[in-house]
Motif scaffolding. Structure first.
Motif, PDB file in Angstrom:
ATOM      1  N   LEU A 125      -2.891  73.653   0.007  1.00  0.00           N
ATOM      2  CA  LEU A 125      -3.697  74.044  -1.147  1.00  0.00           C
ATOM      3  C   LEU A 125      -2.755  74.370  -2.298  1.00  0.00           C
ATOM      4  O   LEU A 125      -1.827  75.164  -2.136  1.00  0.00           O
ATOM      5  CB  LEU A 125      -4.561  75.268  -0.828  1.00  0.00           C
ATOM      6  CG  LEU A 125      -5.322  75.886  -2.011  1.00  0.00           C
ATOM      7  CD1 LEU A 125      -6.353  74.898  -2.557  1.00  0.00           C
ATOM      8  CD2 LEU A 125      -5.987  77.197  -1.591  1.00  0.00           C
ATOM      9  N   ILE A 126      -2.974  73.722  -3.443  1.00  0.00           N
ATOM     10  CA  ILE A 126      -2.227  74.019  -4.663  1.00  0.00           C
ATOM     11  C   ILE A 126      -3.248  74.538  -5.681  1.00  0.00           C
ATOM     12  O   ILE A 126      -3.872  73.740  -6.404  1.00  0.00           O
ATOM     13  CB  ILE A 126      -1.500  72.777  -5.215  1.00  0.00           C
ATOM     14  CG1 ILE A 126      -0.667  72.100  -4.111  1.00  0.00           C
ATOM     15  CG2 ILE A 126      -0.586  73.166  -6.378  1.00  0.00           C
ATOM     16  CD1 ILE A 126       0.014  70.819  -4.555  1.00  0.00           C
ATOM     17  N   PRO A 127      -3.478  75.862  -5.730  1.00  0.00           N
ATOM     18  CA  PRO A 127      -4.544  76.419  -6.578  1.00  0.00           C
ATOM     19  C   PRO A 127      -4.409  76.042  -8.051  1.00  0.00           C
ATOM     20  O   PRO A 127      -5.414  75.736  -8.708  1.00  0.00           O
ATOM     21  CB  PRO A 127      -4.384  77.932  -6.370  1.00  0.00           C
ATOM     22  CG  PRO A 127      -3.693  78.073  -5.065  1.00  0.00           C
ATOM     23  CD  PRO A 127      -2.778  76.905  -4.970  1.00  0.00           C
ATOM     24  N   LYS A 128      -3.202  76.066  -8.600  1.00  0.00           N
ATOM     25  CA  LYS A 128      -3.017  75.800 -10.022  1.00  0.00           C
ATOM     26  C   LYS A 128      -3.440  74.386 -10.408  1.00  0.00           C
ATOM     27  O   LYS A 128      -3.848  74.138 -11.541  1.00  0.00           O
ATOM     28  CB  LYS A 128      -1.550  76.025 -10.406  1.00  0.00           C
ATOM     29  CG  LYS A 128      -1.109  77.479 -10.337  1.00  0.00           C
ATOM     30  CD  LYS A 128       0.347  77.617 -10.761  1.00  0.00           C
ATOM     31  CE  LYS A 128       0.793  79.070 -10.709  1.00  0.00           C
ATOM     32  NZ  LYS A 128       2.218  79.226 -11.107  1.00  0.00           N
ATOM     33  N   LYS A 129      -3.336  73.470  -9.460  1.00  0.00           N
ATOM     34  CA  LYS A 129      -3.676  72.078  -9.758  1.00  0.00           C
ATOM     35  C   LYS A 129      -4.997  71.653  -9.123  1.00  0.00           C
ATOM     36  O   LYS A 129      -5.412  70.508  -9.247  1.00  0.00           O
ATOM     37  CB  LYS A 129      -2.551  71.150  -9.288  1.00  0.00           C
ATOM     38  CG  LYS A 129      -1.225  71.397 -10.003  1.00  0.00           C
ATOM     39  CD  LYS A 129      -0.189  70.352  -9.647  1.00  0.00           C
ATOM     40  CE  LYS A 129       1.098  70.582 -10.417  1.00  0.00           C
ATOM     41  NZ  LYS A 129       2.117  69.545 -10.135  1.00  0.00           N
ATOM     42  N   GLN A 130      -5.643  72.613  -8.429  1.00  0.00           N
ATOM     43  CA  GLN A 130      -6.921  72.325  -7.773  1.00  0.00           C
ATOM     44  C   GLN A 130      -6.825  71.110  -6.852  1.00  0.00           C
ATOM     45  O   GLN A 130      -7.680  70.219  -6.858  1.00  0.00           O
ATOM     46  CB  GLN A 130      -8.015  72.118  -8.820  1.00  0.00           C
ATOM     47  CG  GLN A 130      -8.399  73.383  -9.571  1.00  0.00           C
ATOM     48  CD  GLN A 130      -9.047  74.415  -8.661  1.00  0.00           C
ATOM     49  OE1 GLN A 130     -10.122  74.212  -8.126  1.00  0.00           O
ATOM     50  NE2 GLN A 130      -8.360  75.546  -8.464  1.00  0.00           N
ATOM     51  N   ILE A 131      -5.736  71.077  -6.070  1.00  0.00           N
ATOM     52  CA  ILE A 131      -5.536  70.007  -5.096  1.00  0.00           C
ATOM     53  C   ILE A 131      -5.498  70.626  -3.713  1.00  0.00           C
ATOM     54  O   ILE A 131      -4.791  71.612  -3.483  1.00  0.00           O
ATOM     55  CB  ILE A 131      -4.216  69.250  -5.348  1.00  0.00           C
ATOM     56  CG1 ILE A 131      -4.180  68.680  -6.769  1.00  0.00           C
ATOM     57  CG2 ILE A 131      -4.046  68.121  -4.340  1.00  0.00           C
ATOM     58  CD1 ILE A 131      -2.838  68.094  -7.146  1.00  0.00           C
ATOM     59  N   LYS A 132      -6.246  70.082  -2.778  1.00  0.00           N
ATOM     60  CA  LYS A 132      -6.253  70.627  -1.415  1.00  0.00           C
ATOM     61  C   LYS A 132      -6.417  69.509  -0.394  1.00  0.00           C
ATOM     62  O   LYS A 132      -6.777  68.379  -0.726  1.00  0.00           O
ATOM     63  CB  LYS A 132      -7.388  71.639  -1.254  1.00  0.00           C
ATOM     64  CG  LYS A 132      -8.792  71.020  -1.281  1.00  0.00           C
ATOM     65  CD  LYS A 132      -9.866  72.004  -0.827  1.00  0.00           C
ATOM     66  CE  LYS A 132      -9.753  72.340   0.640  1.00  0.00           C
ATOM     67  NZ  LYS A 132     -10.864  73.171   1.132  1.00  0.00           N
ATOM     68  N   ARG A 133      -6.142  69.874   0.828  1.00  0.00           N
ATOM     69  CA  ARG A 133      -6.376  68.994   1.968  1.00  0.00           C
ATOM     70  C   ARG A 133      -6.569  69.877   3.189  1.00  0.00           C
ATOM     71  O   ARG A 133      -5.726  70.736   3.477  1.00  0.00           O
ATOM     72  CB  ARG A 133      -5.197  68.040   2.188  1.00  0.00           C
ATOM     73  CG  ARG A 133      -5.349  67.100   3.405  1.00  0.00           C
ATOM     74  CD  ARG A 133      -4.118  66.222   3.515  1.00  0.00           C
ATOM     75  NE  ARG A 133      -4.113  65.331   4.666  1.00  0.00           N
ATOM     76  CZ  ARG A 133      -4.654  64.119   4.691  1.00  0.00           C
ATOM     77  NH1 ARG A 133      -5.302  63.674   3.624  1.00  0.00           N
ATOM     78  NH2 ARG A 133      -4.576  63.342   5.770  1.00  0.00           N
ATOM     79  N   ASP A 134      -7.664  69.706   3.896  1.00  0.00           N
ATOM     80  CA  ASP A 134      -7.891  70.478   5.113  1.00  0.00           C
ATOM     81  C   ASP A 134      -6.941  70.007   6.215  1.00  0.00           C
ATOM     82  O   ASP A 134      -6.565  68.833   6.269  1.00  0.00           O
ATOM     83  CB  ASP A 134      -9.328  70.321   5.599  1.00  0.00           C
ATOM     84  CG  ASP A 134     -10.314  71.075   4.724  1.00  0.00           C
ATOM     85  OD1 ASP A 134      -9.865  71.909   3.923  1.00  0.00           O
ATOM     86  OD2 ASP A 134     -11.531  70.824   4.841  1.00  0.00           O
ATOM     87  N   SER A 135      -6.579  70.924   7.089  1.00  0.00           N
ATOM     88  CA  SER A 135      -5.708  70.576   8.202  1.00  0.00           C
ATOM     89  C   SER A 135      -6.419  69.627   9.161  1.00  0.00           C
ATOM     90  O   SER A 135      -7.612  69.808   9.468  1.00  0.00           O
ATOM     91  CB  SER A 135      -5.275  71.840   8.943  1.00  0.00           C
ATOM     92  OG  SER A 135      -4.478  71.504  10.066  1.00  0.00           O
ATOM     93  N   LEU A 136      -5.707  68.630   9.633  1.00  0.00           N
ATOM     94  CA  LEU A 136      -6.245  67.721  10.640  1.00  0.00           C
ATOM     95  C   LEU A 136      -6.148  68.320  12.032  1.00  0.00           C
ATOM     96  O   LEU A 136      -6.726  67.798  12.985  1.00  0.00           O
ATOM     97  CB  LEU A 136      -5.491  66.387  10.611  1.00  0.00           C
ATOM     98  CG  LEU A 136      -5.414  65.666   9.258  1.00  0.00           C
ATOM     99  CD1 LEU A 136      -4.729  64.316   9.428  1.00  0.00           C
ATOM    100  CD2 LEU A 136      -6.787  65.504   8.640  1.00  0.00           C
ATOM    101  N   VAL A 137      -5.404  69.439  12.146  1.00  0.00           N
ATOM    102  CA  VAL A 137      -5.207  70.120  13.425  1.00  0.00           C
ATOM    103  C   VAL A 137      -5.796  71.521  13.334  1.00  0.00           C
ATOM    104  O   VAL A 137      -5.473  72.283  12.437  1.00  0.00           O
ATOM    105  CB  VAL A 137      -3.713  70.211  13.777  1.00  0.00           C
ATOM    106  CG1 VAL A 137      -3.514  70.958  15.095  1.00  0.00           C
ATOM    107  CG2 VAL A 137      -3.092  68.826  13.844  1.00  0.00           C
ATOM    108  N   LYS A 138      -6.666  71.854  14.272  1.00  0.00           N
ATOM    109  CA  LYS A 138      -7.301  73.168  14.277  1.00  0.00           C
ATOM    110  C   LYS A 138      -7.213  73.769  15.677  1.00  0.00           C
ATOM    111  O   LYS A 138      -7.571  73.131  16.667  1.00  0.00           O
ATOM    112  CB  LYS A 138      -8.761  73.065  13.835  1.00  0.00           C
ATOM    113  CG  LYS A 138      -8.936  72.542  12.409  1.00  0.00           C
ATOM    114  CD  LYS A 138     -10.405  72.375  12.047  1.00  0.00           C
ATOM    115  CE  LYS A 138     -10.576  71.931  10.597  1.00  0.00           C
ATOM    116  NZ  LYS A 138     -10.033  70.578  10.356  1.00  0.00           N
TER     117      LYS A 138
END
Length: 337
Positions: free
Chosen positions: A109-122
């Motif tokens: 998660l990069i809050p300043k750039k509003q870029i995210k990706r959920d983890s593929l591993v949980k």
């Protein structure tokens, strides 16, 4: 397409599974409350977040050992700082970020750039098996350590005494989910663009990353965890493990803390595949799966098929899983040979 689910049980002795905090010179172990047959037990636990961190560390090492080159310095050194590009700067896009193996597999998660990706591993929490015998036998205790302060030579502060809590437990259960199909594939960018990405994926690199993810799991559940490993490596032994793979999304297996989790997991898979169709492979290590004796169970009318296999050695489990990962990836249309 590769979707992997696993659950199992391990034994642990004199280990710091997850640290909870410090009060003065006393380091505490994380505990949680679980309920069994209406009775509440407070037990030492291994948080899903701790397991996830250690999995990323071991998976990165496996990826590099397999010849992988796409790791930034944070990933290579086991630092859980996500969202950096290959040069160590904040990534400008999801596509750029997932060039790095750790960003790809464990999200960011990069809050300043509003870029995210959920983890593929949980990972689920690692907790004691839910039987009175196991729950009542789990213990937490403190051990005294001495720490040398090199700045206080010849003074009373040279030896600083502190106490660290450890835990021992007969059997702990765990569960993990890996959506490996999304490796090397932007998720949120494709949604923003109004459709899925048509970009072809290097099959060899995707297979390398998927293999590293599973190798990291093996390394983690066989003792590759511990928030205070600098004081003492965990004393651990993997007792049993069940792995399910499918080219289509499948439900999570029942957590290893539950009684009859293997039979219940297979029942869940059968019920799901009877509705949506498709197939799955289940490999059982360290425990006998009764379904394996019947070879394959087919759900009527749906064409669903579950192949169950028992293996005695961890090496055979690994080789079977890796062969299936390779097979599934090669059959995926968007991968290029």
């Amino acid at each position: 397409m590769v979707f992997l689910r696993a659950s199992g049980r391990f034994q642990v002795q004199v280990s710091v599974l997850t640290g909870q905090g410090v009060m003065g010179n006393y380091n505490m172990h994380t505990t949680v409350k679980v309920v069994h047959n209406g009775k509440v037990y407070e037990v030492p636990a291994l948080t899903g977040n701790a397991l996830k961190h250690w999995h990323s560390v071991h998976a990165a090492k496996a990826y590099e050992a397999l010849g992988g080159k796409q790791l930034n310095e944070f990933c290579r050194k086991g630092v859980g700082l996500r969202g950096k590009d290959m040069n160590g700067n904040d990534a400008d896009s999801e596509s750029v970020a997932i060039e790095d193996f750790c960003n790809d597999l464990h999200g960011f998660l990069i809050p300043k750039k509003q870029i995210k990706r959920d983890s593929l591993v949980k990972f689920a929490f690692g907790i004691p098996v839910l039987t009175p015998e196991v729950l009542e036998s789990v213990s937490k205790f403190a051990v005294t350590h001495n720490r040398v302060d090199p700045t206080q030579k010849g003074q009373t502060g040279e030896m600083m005494v502190f106490r660290q809590e450890y835990a021992s437990g007969y059997l702990y259960g765990f569960a993990v989910s890996m959506d490996l199909d999304y490796l090397m594939t932007p998720i949120y960018e494709s949604l923003k663009e109004g459709g899925s990405s048509n970009k072809s994926v290097d099959a060899a690199e995707k297979a390398r990353r998927a293999k590293a993810a599973f190798a990291g799991l093996i390394s983690t559940v066989t003792g590759g965890y511990g928030s205070k490993a600098a004081r003492a490596l965990p004393i651990s032994s993997l007792k049993e493990m069940v792995v399910a793979l499918s080219p289509k999304p499948i439900p999570q297996l029942v957590h290893g803390a539950y009684d009859n989790y293997i039979e219940k997991s297979i029942d869940v898979l059968k019920a799901y595949l009877a509705i949506v169709g498709g197939n799955a492979h289940v490999i059982c290590y360290g425990v006998t799966c009764p379904e394996a004796e019947r070879s394959a169970g087919k759900a009527e009318k749906s064409g669903a098929n579950i192949e169950v296999k028992n293996v005695d050695k961890l090496e055979e489990l690994a080789s079977t899983v890796l062969d299936l990962i390779k097979k599934y990836i090669e059959e995926t249309p968007e991968t290029k040979k």
